[in-house]
Write an enzyme that holds these catalytic residues in place. Structure first.
Site, mmCIF file in Angstrom:
data_model
loop_
_atom_site.group_PDB
_atom_site.id
_atom_site.type_symbol
_atom_site.label_atom_id
_atom_site.label_comp_id
_atom_site.label_asym_id
_atom_site.label_seq_id
_atom_site.Cartn_x
_atom_site.Cartn_y
_atom_site.Cartn_z
ATOM 1 N N CYS A 196 72.678 0.120 64.439
ATOM 2 C CA CYS A 196 73.212 1.483 64.469
ATOM 3 C C CYS A 196 74.211 1.613 63.331
ATOM 4 O O CYS A 196 74.163 0.827 62.374
ATOM 5 C CB CYS A 196 73.809 1.830 65.834
ATOM 6 S SG CYS A 196 75.242 0.847 66.298
ATOM 7 N N ASN A 242 77.957 -0.534 64.908
ATOM 8 C CA ASN A 242 77.775 -1.753 65.721
ATOM 9 C C ASN A 242 78.873 -1.900 66.782
ATOM 10 O O ASN A 242 79.273 -3.006 67.135
ATOM 11 C CB ASN A 242 77.693 -3.025 64.838
ATOM 12 C CG ASN A 242 77.194 -4.271 65.575
ATOM 13 O OD1 ASN A 242 77.543 -5.381 65.231
ATOM 14 N ND2 ASN A 242 76.364 -4.093 66.589
ATOM 15 N N CYS A 263 78.895 0.844 69.452
ATOM 16 C CA CYS A 263 78.457 1.653 70.606
ATOM 17 C C CYS A 263 76.994 1.368 70.966
ATOM 18 O O CYS A 263 76.709 0.643 71.923
ATOM 19 C CB CYS A 263 78.640 3.145 70.320
ATOM 20 S SG CYS A 263 80.357 3.640 70.039
ATOM 21 N N ARG A 264 76.062 1.942 70.211
ATOM 22 C CA ARG A 264 74.662 1.900 70.617
ATOM 23 C C ARG A 264 74.020 0.523 70.495
ATOM 24 O O ARG A 264 73.381 0.046 71.445
ATOM 25 C CB ARG A 264 73.853 2.925 69.800
ATOM 26 C CG ARG A 264 74.221 4.348 70.117
ATOM 27 C CD ARG A 264 73.697 5.321 69.082
ATOM 28 N NE ARG A 264 74.391 5.161 67.801
ATOM 29 C CZ ARG A 264 74.141 5.864 66.715
ATOM 30 N NH1 ARG A 264 73.185 6.774 66.753
ATOM 31 N NH2 ARG A 264 74.820 5.659 65.607
ATOM 32 N N SER A 265 74.165 -0.121 69.314
ATOM 33 C CA SER A 265 73.430 -1.393 69.152
ATOM 34 C C SER A 265 73.986 -2.533 70.005
ATOM 35 O O SER A 265 73.191 -3.330 70.522
ATOM 36 C CB SER A 265 73.289 -1.778 67.674
ATOM 37 O OG SER A 265 74.525 -1.990 67.050
ATOM 38 N N ASP A 270 74.334 9.521 68.806
ATOM 39 C CA ASP A 270 75.591 8.820 68.558
ATOM 40 C C ASP A 270 76.646 9.315 69.558
ATOM 41 O O ASP A 270 77.012 10.490 69.543
ATOM 42 C CB ASP A 270 76.028 9.128 67.113
ATOM 43 C CG ASP A 270 77.300 8.413 66.733
ATOM 44 O OD1 ASP A 270 77.904 7.744 67.598
ATOM 45 O OD2 ASP A 270 77.689 8.528 65.557
#
Ligand code: 4NP
Length: 156
Positions: free
Chosen positions: A8, A11, A13-15, A125
């Site tokens: 993402c 690195n 939040c999402r990944s 996001d």
């Protein structure tokens, strides 16, 4: 699919959530030693930092501990060490494709596409969002993890 790198922007939040969820699923299935899992960001702002506290909190609410993860930036080696680079959104997909060294073996894809959840679907996001946005991202990534595990079982 024996090496998955989730990518993402930051690195944080999402990944790292994707990494934590997929690792937990693999552990539950007793096959976590067989697949290399990691995450990275295309950006460099948060290198060395733990995940966003809201990402840690949503994972914890669902029984997953990602507090020990530390952000890192995508590096050239990743295109050799992983066979799939799975990107959260089209912006990061474009950056990752641009950085791919010629002839490197890694396949680059949108995460949700690889998980069978839609060809150009993105993981939104949540950084400027609230707890509900993090819950939504967690739910989406849980569905994606199910799709990826199904593919892994099929030997893709
Ligand atoms: P991520 O979220 O890409 O899911 O880790 C973000 C983290 C940080 C920023 C943007 C998105 N930022 O602008 O610093």
């Amino acid at each position: 699919m024996n090496g998955l790198l989730f990518v993402c922007l930051g690195n944080i939040c999402r990944s790292p959530l994707a990494e934590g969820i997929v690792r937990a699923r693999l552990q539950a299935a007793g096959v976590d030693g067989q697949v290399r899992i990691d995450s990275a960001g295309t950006g460099d702002w948060h290198i060395g930092r733990p995940p966003d506290p809201r990402a840690i909190a949503v994972a914890r609410r669902h029984g997953i501990d990602i507090a020990g993860l530390r952000a890192r930036q995508l590096v050239e080696r990743d295109f050799h060490d992983f066979d799939w680079l799975l990107c959260a959104d089209r912006q990061n997909l474009a950056v990752v494709r641009r950085r791919a060294p010629a002839g490197a073996p890694a396949r680059v894809s949108l995460l949700l596409d690889a998980a069978g959840l839609g060809e150009s679907a993105e993981v939104p996001d949540p950084y400027y969002g609230d707890e509900a946005d993090f819950e939504q991202v967690f739910a989406l990534l849980s569905d994606a993890a199910d799709g990826l595990l199904q593919r892994l079982r099929q030997g893709a």
